[in-house]
Design an enzyme around this catalytic site. Structure first.
Site, PDB file in Angstrom:
ATOM      1  N   LEU A  10      45.493  38.198  51.268  1.00 13.89           N
ATOM      2  CA  LEU A  10      45.312  36.941  51.986  1.00 13.89           C
ATOM      3  C   LEU A  10      46.471  35.989  51.713  1.00 13.89           C
ATOM      4  O   LEU A  10      47.015  35.949  50.627  1.00 13.89           O
ATOM      5  CB  LEU A  10      44.001  36.272  51.537  1.00 13.89           C
ATOM      6  CG  LEU A  10      42.709  37.006  51.874  1.00 13.89           C
ATOM      7  CD1 LEU A  10      41.539  36.324  51.179  1.00 13.89           C
ATOM      8  CD2 LEU A  10      42.491  37.032  53.381  1.00 13.89           C
TER       9      LEU A  10
ATOM     10  N   ASP B  37      43.259  42.072  47.539  1.00 15.53           N
ATOM     11  CA  ASP B  37      43.427  40.962  46.597  1.00 15.53           C
ATOM     12  C   ASP B  37      42.781  41.223  45.244  1.00 15.53           C
ATOM     13  O   ASP B  37      42.687  40.310  44.417  1.00 15.53           O
ATOM     14  CB  ASP B  37      42.831  39.685  47.203  1.00 15.53           C
ATOM     15  CG  ASP B  37      43.560  39.245  48.453  1.00 15.53           C
ATOM     16  OD1 ASP B  37      44.662  38.697  48.327  1.00 15.53           O
ATOM     17  OD2 ASP B  37      43.037  39.470  49.562  1.00 15.53           O
TER      18      ASP B  37
ATOM     19  N   GLU C 149      40.590  36.984  38.341  1.00 15.36           N
ATOM     20  CA  GLU C 149      39.937  35.754  37.896  1.00 15.36           C
ATOM     21  C   GLU C 149      39.194  35.039  39.022  1.00 15.36           C
ATOM     22  O   GLU C 149      38.408  34.132  38.752  1.00 15.36           O
ATOM     23  CB  GLU C 149      40.968  34.803  37.264  1.00 15.36           C
ATOM     24  CG  GLU C 149      40.311  33.753  36.385  1.00 15.36           C
ATOM     25  CD  GLU C 149      41.260  32.655  35.953  1.00 15.36           C
ATOM     26  OE1 GLU C 149      41.168  32.265  34.780  1.00 15.36           O
ATOM     27  OE2 GLU C 149      42.082  32.188  36.760  1.00 15.36           O
ATOM     28  N   ASP C 150      39.394  35.422  40.267  1.00 18.43           N
ATOM     29  CA  ASP C 150      38.631  34.774  41.336  1.00 18.43           C
ATOM     30  C   ASP C 150      37.179  35.253  41.394  1.00 18.43           C
ATOM     31  O   ASP C 150      36.274  34.436  41.593  1.00 18.43           O
ATOM     32  CB  ASP C 150      39.318  34.971  42.685  1.00 18.43           C
ATOM     33  CG  ASP C 150      40.550  34.087  42.826  1.00 18.43           C
ATOM     34  OD1 ASP C 150      40.554  32.979  42.263  1.00 18.43           O
ATOM     35  OD2 ASP C 150      41.508  34.517  43.488  1.00 18.43           O
TER      36      ASP C 150
ATOM     37  N   ARG D  15      36.669  39.152  50.181  1.00 12.40           N
ATOM     38  CA  ARG D  15      36.672  39.285  48.726  1.00 12.40           C
ATOM     39  C   ARG D  15      35.278  39.175  48.119  1.00 12.40           C
ATOM     40  O   ARG D  15      35.119  39.324  46.902  1.00 12.40           O
ATOM     41  CB  ARG D  15      37.578  38.219  48.097  1.00 12.40           C
ATOM     42  CG  ARG D  15      39.013  38.244  48.595  1.00 12.40           C
ATOM     43  CD  ARG D  15      39.918  37.447  47.691  1.00 12.40           C
ATOM     44  NE  ARG D  15      39.976  38.053  46.359  1.00 12.40           N
ATOM     45  CZ  ARG D  15      40.564  37.482  45.319  1.00 12.40           C
ATOM     46  NH1 ARG D  15      41.128  36.297  45.448  1.00 12.40           N
ATOM     47  NH2 ARG D  15      40.579  38.084  44.142  1.00 12.40           N
TER      48      ARG D  15
ATOM     49  N   ARG E 177      37.530  27.602  49.381  1.00 15.97           N
ATOM     50  CA  ARG E 177      36.953  28.811  48.792  1.00 15.97           C
ATOM     51  C   ARG E 177      35.761  28.521  47.866  1.00 15.97           C
ATOM     52  O   ARG E 177      35.009  29.440  47.539  1.00 15.97           O
ATOM     53  CB  ARG E 177      38.034  29.560  47.998  1.00 15.97           C
ATOM     54  CG  ARG E 177      39.285  29.911  48.808  1.00 15.97           C
ATOM     55  CD  ARG E 177      39.105  31.152  49.648  1.00 15.97           C
ATOM     56  NE  ARG E 177      40.279  31.432  50.454  1.00 15.97           N
ATOM     57  CZ  ARG E 177      41.329  32.131  50.051  1.00 15.97           C
ATOM     58  NH1 ARG E 177      41.364  32.639  48.818  1.00 15.97           N
ATOM     59  NH2 ARG E 177      42.346  32.350  50.865  1.00 15.97           N
TER      60      ARG E 177
ATOM     61  N   HIS F  88      43.585  26.340  45.653  1.00 14.17           N
ATOM     62  CA  HIS F  88      42.723  26.395  44.489  1.00 14.17           C
ATOM     63  C   HIS F  88      43.131  25.269  43.536  1.00 14.17           C
ATOM     64  O   HIS F  88      44.299  24.885  43.492  1.00 14.17           O
ATOM     65  CB  HIS F  88      42.890  27.723  43.733  1.00 14.17           C
ATOM     66  CG  HIS F  88      42.171  28.873  44.337  1.00 14.17           C
ATOM     67  ND1 HIS F  88      42.742  30.132  44.441  1.00 14.17           N
ATOM     68  CD2 HIS F  88      40.921  28.996  44.843  1.00 14.17           C
ATOM     69  CE1 HIS F  88      41.871  30.968  45.004  1.00 14.17           C
ATOM     70  NE2 HIS F  88      40.772  30.302  45.256  1.00 14.17           N
TER      71      HIS F  88
ATOM     72  N   ILE G 140      51.615  36.191  48.344  1.00 14.50           N
ATOM     73  CA  ILE G 140      50.222  36.441  48.695  1.00 14.50           C
ATOM     74  C   ILE G 140      49.321  35.449  47.951  1.00 14.50           C
ATOM     75  O   ILE G 140      48.219  35.763  47.518  1.00 14.50           O
ATOM     76  CB  ILE G 140      49.807  37.905  48.430  1.00 14.50           C
ATOM     77  CG1 ILE G 140      50.376  38.417  47.106  1.00 14.50           C
ATOM     78  CG2 ILE G 140      50.243  38.798  49.582  1.00 14.50           C
ATOM     79  CD1 ILE G 140      49.938  39.836  46.780  1.00 14.50           C
TER      80      ILE G 140
ATOM     81  N   CYS H  83      45.464  33.755  37.787  1.00 17.09           N
ATOM     82  CA  CYS H  83      44.465  34.539  38.506  1.00 17.09           C
ATOM     83  C   CYS H  83      44.576  36.041  38.278  1.00 17.09           C
ATOM     84  O   CYS H  83      43.688  36.805  38.639  1.00 17.09           O
ATOM     85  CB  CYS H  83      44.513  34.247  39.995  1.00 17.09           C
ATOM     86  SG  CYS H  83      46.062  34.679  40.794  1.00 17.09           S
TER      87      CYS H  83
END
Length: 261
Positions: A23, A65, A70-71, A90, A135, A166, A247, A253
């Site tokens: 993404l 991704d 960490e997301d 995701r 997000r 973020h 990206i 992350c």
């Protein structure tokens, strides 16, 4: 008590060939796969050199991704939290971390409602900031705050400027008293009580750095940010990250970090 940036363990996931289709908010051409692989390998070495024992997971080709572990999850000495990322592509990534987290943590909690990305979670010495973004919605942020309370952490939900992907795209913890931030994010007041070092406007892409033990990992392509960090007396590890930045990713992350007892 160890500082919140003192770690001895980390989880990473190596990139698959699909990573170049990850993404990105701003469009642009795909990065070169070999460049992404080289940058990720350099990051892996930097964490090992900082004294961390690494658990390195295999690529997930169906999730471009997935290297950004960490997301979909957060980890603390007291336990782990599986999140629900806000990007539909995701949303299921956390399930591919569950078995690893179950093996390493005494408790693994699940976000019960809403959406939240770990990239919107900044752990400070006195609280955990949860940034609202495209997000991370308010329902997810409030549900996450309740889970953090179960682990013994005070959480605070904070609004971020609309252009911020973020919270940690635009800010990073440097030490017990200092945060690196873009000017727009600092102007919201969410870092009141902390010393704020503002990144130059032309290098806002360098705001995401990773403090780990006695050093800070930062982007080699942001010389003015590096000068600011060096002036603050930090031990710098400057790594190339332009392919990964293409990206929409940064240093925080790409790993889940904690201090195991």
């Amino acid at each position: 008590m160890p500082s919140v940036y003192e770690f001895n363990r980390a989880i990473l996931r190596r990139p698959g060939a699909s990573v170049v289709k990850g993404l990105r908010a701003g469009g642009g051409p795909d990065p070169v796969l070999e460049d992404v692989l080289a940058e990720h390998a350099g990051y892996e070495r930097a964490l090992a050199d900082a004294g961390l024992t690494l658990t390195v997971l295999d690529p997930l080709e169906e999730f471009p991704d997935a290297i950004f572990v960490e997301d979909p999850a957060l980890v603390f000495p007291e336990g782990a939290i599986l999140l629900k990322p806000g990007a539909p592509s995701r949303e299921a990534e956390g399930e591919y971390l569950r078995s690893t987290l179950d093996a390493l943590f005494d408790q693994v909690l699940d976000l019960p409602a809403g959406h939240a990305d770990g990239g919107d979670v900044l752990v400070l010495p006195d609280k955990v900031l949860i940034g609202l973004s495209a997000r991370t919605d308010r329902e997810g942020a409030q549900a996450l705050a309740a889970l953090l309370a179960r682990l013994g952490y005070k959480a605070e939900v904070a609004a971020t400027p609309a252009e911020v992907l973020h919270l940690k795209t635009a800010s990073s913890l440097l030490d017990e008293e200092t945060v690196l931030s873009t000017r727009a994010l600092a102007a919201t007041g969410i870092f009141d009580g902390y010393r704020v070092i503002e990144v130059p406007a032309e290098e806002e892409g360098g705001a995401n750095v990773l403090r780990v033990n006695d050093r800070v990992i930062a982007g080699a392509g942001h010389p003015r940010v590096l000068d600011l960090l060096d002036g603050h007396g930090l031990k710098l590890v400057a790594l190339p990250n332009s392919a990964i930045a293409a990206i929409d990713a940064g240093f925080t992350c790409m790993s889940l970090r904690w201090r195991a007892g």
